[in-house]
Enzyme design. Structure first.
Site, mmCIF file in Angstrom:
data_model
loop_
_atom_site.group_PDB
_atom_site.id
_atom_site.type_symbol
_atom_site.label_atom_id
_atom_site.label_comp_id
_atom_site.label_asym_id
_atom_site.label_seq_id
_atom_site.Cartn_x
_atom_site.Cartn_y
_atom_site.Cartn_z
ATOM 1 N NE ARG A 296 -11.831 12.038 10.567
ATOM 2 C CZ ARG A 296 -13.060 12.314 10.124
ATOM 3 N NH1 ARG A 296 -13.714 11.666 9.357
ATOM 4 N NH2 ARG A 296 -13.392 13.648 9.982
ATOM 5 C CD GLU A 386 -14.978 8.646 5.022
ATOM 6 O OE1 GLU A 386 -15.825 9.512 5.805
ATOM 7 O OE2 GLU A 386 -13.867 8.158 5.113
ATOM 8 C CG ASP A 414 -16.748 12.017 2.753
ATOM 9 O OD1 ASP A 414 -16.531 12.491 1.718
ATOM 10 O OD2 ASP A 414 -15.958 12.396 3.602
ATOM 11 C CG ASP A 585 -16.796 17.619 7.650
ATOM 12 O OD1 ASP A 585 -17.335 17.629 6.920
ATOM 13 O OD2 ASP A 585 -16.298 16.740 8.548
#
Length: 678
Positions: A296, A386, A414, A585
Site C-alpha cells: 500500500r 474510503e 477513514d 492507525d
C-alpha cells in the site's frame, strides 16, 4: 542537515539515494543514470497535475462549506462537479491476476512495513494451526490453565476442530484408513490435504507427537490455509516522515521481494530467528508457503523531504512510492522467489477522491511501467473506497482503472472521518457509537459490493471489507465477521495471523462466489441513502453524554498519538477507555479528531471542556503505558510534550485540515521530535 545528492535536477537525500542505487537497482538490469533521468521526467510531468488535483479537492470543499445545508444534495453536488457522470455498463479486464486475488476467497492481513518481525509473521500467515488459534484465544469458552499443556483445554480444542472437519468434509476420517474422498487433494508421509471452497486444509498425522499420541487417529494438528493475501503498508500504519524512514520501509519491502528478509529477536529469554516460509510440497503439487503480497502506497496528499524538485518544492510522496515500490518488485518478477506467479505487481492506492484522481493514478502507473520497461498493466491496483467522493462515484473510479484494478475495499473509520469533514458545517454529528447504524453506512457497504459485481469483479478481483480491530476478542470476531463473506466480500481484513486462521473458518461456511452470483442481480442502493448526512438534528445531549464522548475521543487520540510522535510507531494495540486493546492507525485518529472538531464548531462543547478532557485523559494514558520503559509521560508536562501538543492541534485545528487528514500535523510534530532527539 543531511546531505542531498543531485540526480538529473532532483536533489535526493543521501539515505534514499544510496538505498536505491546500492541496494534496490542492482539485480534489476536497470542503469542508475537512466533510472534517475526517467524518474525526474515523471516528477516533472506529474507533480503539477498532483498539485492541481489537490487544489480541486480544496475548491470543492469550499463550495460545500459555503452551502452546508446542501452537502447531501445530489443536484448541488453534481452542479459543482463533486458528482461525475456515470460511465454506464462496463466490465473490468485485468490480465495475469493471481488466483489468491481473483478466484479464491479468504482473509487478508494488513501489516506495517517498518516492523520486520511483523512482516515475516504476516507473510507466513498463509498457513496457520487451528489447534493453536483455538487453544490460545477466547474463540472457545474459558482458557488454558497452568504453565504447561492443559489437557482439558486441549480436549475442548480437538472437539471443536473435529466438529469443523465433520461440517466441512463429511467422511474425512475414512481417508485416514486409505479411502478416497472428493475433497482429497494429496497425501504425503504425515499429512493429508483437502480442499474446500478453494481453500486447503491439512491434517497433520503424527502418532509420536504429544497431541497425536493421545489421538485415536494420530491427528496432531489441523492446519488451515489462512491469509491468502497480505497488504504491506507504507501508509496509515507507519510513521515515515523523512528519507531515513522511507529507506527503511523500502528496504523491508526489498527483503520480501528478494525473499531474504530475516529477523532475530528475543522471546521468552531466548534468541529466535525468523525468515520467509518455503513453499509446501506434496509430491508433484506445490502450494505457496506465503501470502501473496500487496504494497500500500501513500495517497496523493503528502510531499516528502526525501526528494526536492528543481523548483525547490518537495516531491509528492505518492509518486515516489509508485516508482520505488515498483522498482523493488522487479526483484520478484525477475527472480526465483515468486510472490506473484502470474507476473504482476500489486499496489493498493488509498485516499483518492473521485474518478479524476483514479485516472491520475492510472497515468502514474503507466509512466512507472514505461520507466521500468514493464508491459502495460503489469502493475495492478487496489482502490480503497474510503472517501465520500470515491464512494459516490465508485463506478466511475473503477472505470478509470478498469484494465488494472484488482481490489476495492470499504473502510469504516477513514470513510466516517471524511464524511464528517465533508459535512463539517452541516451540523453536529451523531456520537461515534451511533455511526455504524446510520443510513449512509449501510448504503456504503452494500453499494460497494453491488457496484463491484456489476463491473465484473467476481472471479477477477477482490471485493473487500474492513478490519476487525480487537485482536483479543476472537469469539466476538467469529460471531460477527461472518457477515463479510455473507455480504459477498471475497476478502476482509484481520489484525493478526491467529485472526486470519479463525476468520478462514468463515470462508468454509460461506461459498462466497455462490453468494456473489445470488447478489449480482440486486439493485444498487440509491445514492440518496449514501449522501444522508449523519447530523444529530434536534438532539440535546446531557453534560454527562458530552463528557463521556469527549473522554472516549480524547483518550483514543492521546493513546495513539503519543506512540506516533515519541516512538515512531504508526500502528499498535492501544488500550481504549475500558482497557480493551484495539489496533489503532491514522484512520482511527482521523475519526476521533474530526468528531471533537465538529462538536467544537457547533458549540456542543466548549474549548475549555475539550482541554480538560485531554488533560484528564493524559493521566489515564500515562497509567496505561506505565510498563513501557520508552514511554514519555504527558500529564503535568503538557507544554513540553510534543505528543500532547500534536493531539491538541489535531483537535483544535481539525476543521481546517485538508479533508480532515492527520498526516500534515503528525509529520510536522514527528520531525520536531526526531530533531530534538539528536
Amino acid at each position: 542537515m543531511q546531505q542531498m545528492i543531485d540526480r538529473h535536477g532532483l536533489r535526493i537525500a543521501e539515505p534514499l539515494a544510496r538505498f536505491l542505487e546500492e541496494e534496490a537497482l542492482p539485480g534489476t538490469g536497470l542503469d542508475a543514470d537512466a533510472f534517475w533521468r526517467g524518474a525526474a521526467d515523471i516528477f516533472a510531468r506529474l507533480a503539477p497535475e498532483n498539485r492541481r488535483l489537490l487544489a480541486i479537492r480544496d475548491a470543492l470543499q469550499a463550495e460545500i462549506d459555503a452551502a452546508p445545508a446542501r452537502s447531501g444534495d445530489p443536484a448541488f453536488l453534481r452542479d459543482i462537479g463533486y458528482l461525475a457522470e456515470d460511465p454506464g455498463p462496463f466490465t473490468i479486464d485485468p490480465e495475469n491476476v493471481d488466483d489468491e486475488v481473483a478466484r479464491i476467497a479468504g482473509p487478508q492481513l494488513v501489516v506495517p512495513v517498518l516492523n520486520a518481525r511483523f512482516l515475516l509473521n504476516a507473510a507466513n500467515a498463509r498457513w496457520g494451526s487451528l489447534y493453536d488459534a483455538l487453544y490460545g484465544t477466547d474463540a472457545l469458552p474459558g482458557k488454558a490453565q497452568g504453565p504447561g499443556y492443559d489437557a482439558a483445554r486441549g480436549a475442548q480444542v480437538i472437539a471443536r476442530a473435529r466438529a469443523f472437519l465433520d461440517e466441512t468434509i463429511p467422511g474425512w476420517q475414512t481417508v485416514l484408513q486409505g479411502a478416497d474422498h472428493p475433497a482429497l487433494i494429496a497425501r504425503k508421509n504425515g499429512a493429508i490435504l483437502f480442499r474446500h471452497n478453494g481453500l486447503h486444509i491439512e491434517l497433520v498425522i503424527d502418532p509420536d507427537h504429544p497431541i497425536g499420541r493421545d489421538d485415536p487417529l494420530g491427528l496432531a494438528d489441523v492446519v488451515l490455509e489462512s491469509a491468502l493475501t497480505t497488504i504491506v503498508d507504507l501508509e496509515d500504519s507507519v510513521a515515515a516522515v523523512d528519507a531515513a524512514d522511507k529507506a527503511a520501509a523500502y528496504r523491508n519491502w526489498l527483503g520480501l521481494m528478494k525473499g531474504d528478509l530475516a529477523e532475530t529477536f528475543e522471546k521468552d529469554g531466548r534468541s529466535v530467528s525468523r525468515a520467509l516460509s518455503p513453499d509446501r510440497v506434496y509430491g508433484d503439487l506445490v502450494l505457496p508457503g506465503r501470502a501473496l503480497l500487496f504494497v500500500r502506497n501513500v495517497g496523493h496528499l503528502m510531499t516528502t523531504p526525501a526528494i526536492v524538485l528543481p523548483d525547490g518544492g518537495e516531491a509528492p510522496e505518492g509518486i515516489l512510492d509508485a516508482i520505488a515500490t515498483s522498482l523493488i518488485a522487479l526483484h520478484d518478477l525477475n527472480g526465483r522467489h515468486r510472490n506473484s506467479r502470474a507476473g504482476s505487481i500489486y499496489i493498493v492506492k488509498p485516499k483518492m477522491h473521485g474518478p479524476d484522481e483514479a485516472a491520475f493514478a492510472n497515468t502514474l502507473f503507466d509512466a512507472v511501467e514505461d520507466l521500468l520497461g514493464l508491459a502495460r498493466h503489469t502493475i495492478k491496483v487496489g482502490l480503497m473506497d474510503e472517501e465520500r467522493r470515491t464512494s459516490a462515484n465508485l463506478a466511475a473510479c473503477i472505470h478509470a482503472l478498469r484494465h488494472r484494478i484488482v481490489f476495492i475495499n470499504t473502510g469504516f473509520l477513514d470513510r466516517t472521518g471524511d464524511e464528517m469533514h465533508t459535512s463539517m458545517r452541516a451540523g453536529p454529528m451523531i456520537p461515534k457509537a451511533e455511526m455504524k447504524g446510520s443510513t449512509w453506512i449501510k448504503a456504503y457497504e452494500d453499494r460497494n459490493v453491488r457496484i463491484g459485481l456489476a463491473a465484473g469483479f467476481s472471479g477477477k478481483a477482490q471485493i473487500g471489507k474492513g478490519m476487525w480491530a480487537a485482536p483479543d476478542l476472537m469469539a466476538d470476531m467469529l460471531a460477527q465477521k461472518i457477515a463479510h463473506p455473507k455480504a459477498g466480500a471475497n476478502t476482509a481484513w484481520v489484525p493478526s495471523p491467529t485472526a486470519a486462521t479463525l476468520h478462514a473458518l468463515h470462508y468454509h461456511q460461506v461459498d462466497v462466489f455462490a453468494r456473489q452470483a445470488a447478489l449480482a442481480g440486486e439493485a444498487v442502493p440509491p445514492l440518496a441513502d449514501l449522501l444522508t448526512v449523519p447530523v444529530a438534528a434536534g438532539r440535546n445531549w446531557t453534560p454527562e453524554d458530552i463528557h463521556a464522548e469527549l473522554d472516549n475521543n480524547a483518550q483514543g487520540i492521546l493513546g495513539y498519538v503519543v506512540r506516533w510522535i515519541d516512538q515512531g510507531v504508526g500502528c499498535s494495540k492501544v488500550p481504549d477507555l475500558h482497557d480493551v486493546g484495539l489496533m489503532e492507525d491514522r484512520a482511527t485518529l482521523r475519526i476521533s479528531s474530526q468528531h471533537i472538531a465538529n462538536w467544537l464548531l457547533h458549540g456542543v462543547c466548549a474549548a475549555a471542556e475539550v482541554e480538560d478532557a485531554l488533560r484528564r485523559m493524559a493521566v489515564r494514558v500515562d497509567a496505561q503505558n506505565a510498563g513501557d520503559p520508552r514511554y514519555r509521560p504527558m500529564s503535568g508536562l503538557e507544554e513540553d510534550s510534543l505528543a500532547f501538543q500534536a493531539a491538541r492541534a489535531l483537535v483544535f485545528e481539525g476543521a481546517v485540515q485538508p479533508n480532515g487528514y492527520t498526516e500534515p500535523l503528525l509529520h510536522a510534530f514527528r520531525l520536531r521530535a526526531k530533531a530534538s532527539a539528536h
